[in-house]
Design an enzyme around this catalytic site. Structure first.
Site, PDB file in Angstrom:
ATOM      1  CD  GLU A 155      -4.012  -2.130   7.052  1.00 31.70           C
ATOM      2  OE1 GLU A 155      -2.794  -2.313   6.981  1.00 31.70           O
ATOM      3  OE2 GLU A 155      -4.564  -0.996   7.112  1.00 31.70           O
TER       4      GLU A 155
ATOM      5  CB  SER B 164       4.169  -1.422  12.299  1.00 37.32           C
ATOM      6  OG  SER B 164       3.857  -0.047  12.602  1.00 37.32           O
TER       7      SER B 164
ATOM      8  CG  ASN C   3      -1.756   1.023   1.356  1.00 41.71           C
ATOM      9  OD1 ASN C   3      -1.832   2.034   0.467  1.00 41.71           O
ATOM     10  ND2 ASN C   3      -2.376   1.325   2.627  1.00 41.71           N
ATOM     11  CD1 TRP C   4       3.849   1.202  -2.776  1.00 41.94           C
ATOM     12  CD2 TRP C   4       4.073   2.252  -4.802  1.00 41.94           C
ATOM     13  NE1 TRP C   4       4.628   0.585  -3.744  1.00 41.94           N
ATOM     14  CE2 TRP C   4       4.737   1.135  -4.945  1.00 41.94           C
ATOM     15  CE3 TRP C   4       3.793   3.051  -5.812  1.00 41.94           C
ATOM     16  CZ2 TRP C   4       5.403   1.036  -6.134  1.00 41.94           C
ATOM     17  CZ3 TRP C   4       4.410   3.041  -6.748  1.00 41.94           C
ATOM     18  CH2 TRP C   4       5.268   1.963  -6.923  1.00 41.94           C
ATOM     19  CE  LYS C   5      -0.312   3.272   4.529  1.00 50.35           C
ATOM     20  NZ  LYS C   5      -0.260   3.533   5.890  1.00 50.35           N
TER      21      LYS C   5
ATOM     22  CG  HIS D 287      -6.340   2.138   4.834  1.00 52.16           C
ATOM     23  ND1 HIS D 287      -5.824   3.052   5.667  1.00 52.16           N
ATOM     24  CD2 HIS D 287      -5.083   1.223   4.825  1.00 52.16           C
ATOM     25  CE1 HIS D 287      -4.618   2.934   6.224  1.00 52.16           C
ATOM     26  NE2 HIS D 287      -4.166   1.620   5.815  1.00 52.16           N
TER      27      HIS D 287
ATOM     28  N   GLY E  31       1.575   2.313  11.133  1.00 52.82           N
ATOM     29  CA  GLY E  31       2.549   3.554  10.900  1.00 52.82           C
ATOM     30  C   GLY E  31       3.482   3.948  12.290  1.00 52.82           C
TER      31      GLY E  31
ATOM     32  CD  GLU F 299      -2.914   5.661   6.448  1.00 55.76           C
ATOM     33  OE1 GLU F 299      -2.871   5.801   5.398  1.00 55.76           O
ATOM     34  OE2 GLU F 299      -2.181   5.215   7.292  1.00 55.76           O
TER      35      GLU F 299
HETATM   36  P1  PGA Z   1       2.327   0.542   7.654  1.00 57.68           P
HETATM   37  O1  PGA Z   1       0.964   0.657   7.060  1.00 57.68           O
HETATM   38  O2  PGA Z   1       3.003  -0.849   7.303  1.00 57.68           O
HETATM   39  O3  PGA Z   1       3.014   1.776   7.386  1.00 57.68           O
HETATM   40  O4  PGA Z   1       2.127   0.265   9.395  1.00 57.68           O
HETATM   41  C1  PGA Z   1       0.058  -0.455   6.910  1.00 57.68           C
HETATM   42  C2  PGA Z   1      -1.382   0.068   6.396  1.00 57.68           C
HETATM   43  O5  PGA Z   1      -1.626   1.090   6.581  1.00 57.68           O
HETATM   44  O6  PGA Z   1      -1.811  -0.435   5.509  1.00 57.68           O
END
Ligand code: PGA
Length: 250
Positions: A167, A212, A9-11, A95, A173, A97
């Site tokens: 998640e 993470s 997931n490159w965001k 997600h 993150g 976020e």
């Molecule tokens: P992260 O993100 O590996 O940076 O914790 C995972 C995600 O949000 O899909």
């Protein structure tokens, strides 16, 4: 035996030049890993680049969101059929976020889930609890409710063509991943929830862990019975780290 799946997931990271390098490194390092599946979820503008570079490499690509509507006057939205136009196979749905920053409701998430499937895309449904919810011991109730939004509307059989990503929001993150036992316990709960309605679907359902994941915790996480791979944010932006995570699954 469920085949392991690793999703990058490159965001909102990258540009044409840096993506070109990163995708080339993915191809060089990952194409020979035959016993896992790898999908890269890129920002919308780079779907064409992913398509042109990843075709016939064994690495698939997808998006990080989609519109709940099929077509119409929805400024700024991107539809499932547009993603299909660029060869996307998967799309991340719900997600955290997005759920928090863009007020995505459970109902919206459920509609997007079906919208993806109706257009031949595999939804990767994100579920997970906050730290306060975990500390209060209500994490299964929270995740159960997120799954129920889909199950109550469409039945558990829709998970036959879907992936679930557990998640925990406190792990995303932060560098603080769930322990393999914490993750396994929730994955087992998720599989059990689907099994209560549809055993066959629950047995084949891929449940990814995200939050993470790093080379040093990946082996332990992926060794757990109900963890079928990972949804990888930060470490997917580094080809070496991503390769090590993929190798841990392979
Ligand atoms: P992260 O993100 O590996 O940076 O914790 C995972 C995600 O949000 O899909």
């Amino acid at each position: 035996m469920r085949r392991k799946l690793i999703v990058a997931n490159w965001k909102m990271h990258g540009n044409l030049a840096s993506n070109k390098q990163l995708l080339a490194a993915y191809i060089e390092k990952l194409s020979q890993l035959k016993n896992i599946d790898v999908v890269v979820c890129v920002p919308y503008p780079y779907l064409a680049q992913a398509q042109s570079m990843l075709q016939n490499t064994g690495i698939a690509w997808g998006a990080q969101n989609l519109s709940k509507d099929a077509v119409g006057a929805f400024t700024g939205e991107v539809s499932a059929s547009m993603l299909k136009d660029f060869g996307a196979t998967h799309v991340i749905i719900g997600h955290s976020e997005r759920a928090t920053a863009y007020c995505e409701s459970d109902e919206n998430i459920a509609t997007k889930f079906i919208q993806a499937q109706q257009h031949g895309l595999t939804p990767i449904l994100c579920v997970g609890e906050t730290l306060i919810e975990r500390e209060a011991g209500v994490m299964q109730m929270v995740v159960g409710k997120q799954l129920d939004t889909i199950i109550n509307r469409y039945g558990a059989a829709v998970f036959a063509n879907a992936v679930v990503a557990y998640e925990p929001i406190w792990a995303i993150g932060t560098g603080l991943a769930a322990s393999s036992e914490q993750a396994q316990s929730m994955h087992k709960f998720i599989r059990g929830k689907v099994a209560a309605q549809d055993i066959t679907t629950s047995t084949s359902l891929k449940i990814l862990y995200g939050g993470s994941v790093k080379p040093k915790n990946a082996v332990q996480l992926f060794a757990m019975q109900d963890i079928d791979g990972g949804l990888i944010g930060k470490c997917s932006l580094n080809a070496q780290e991503f390769e090590l995570i993929c190798r841990a699954a392979a």
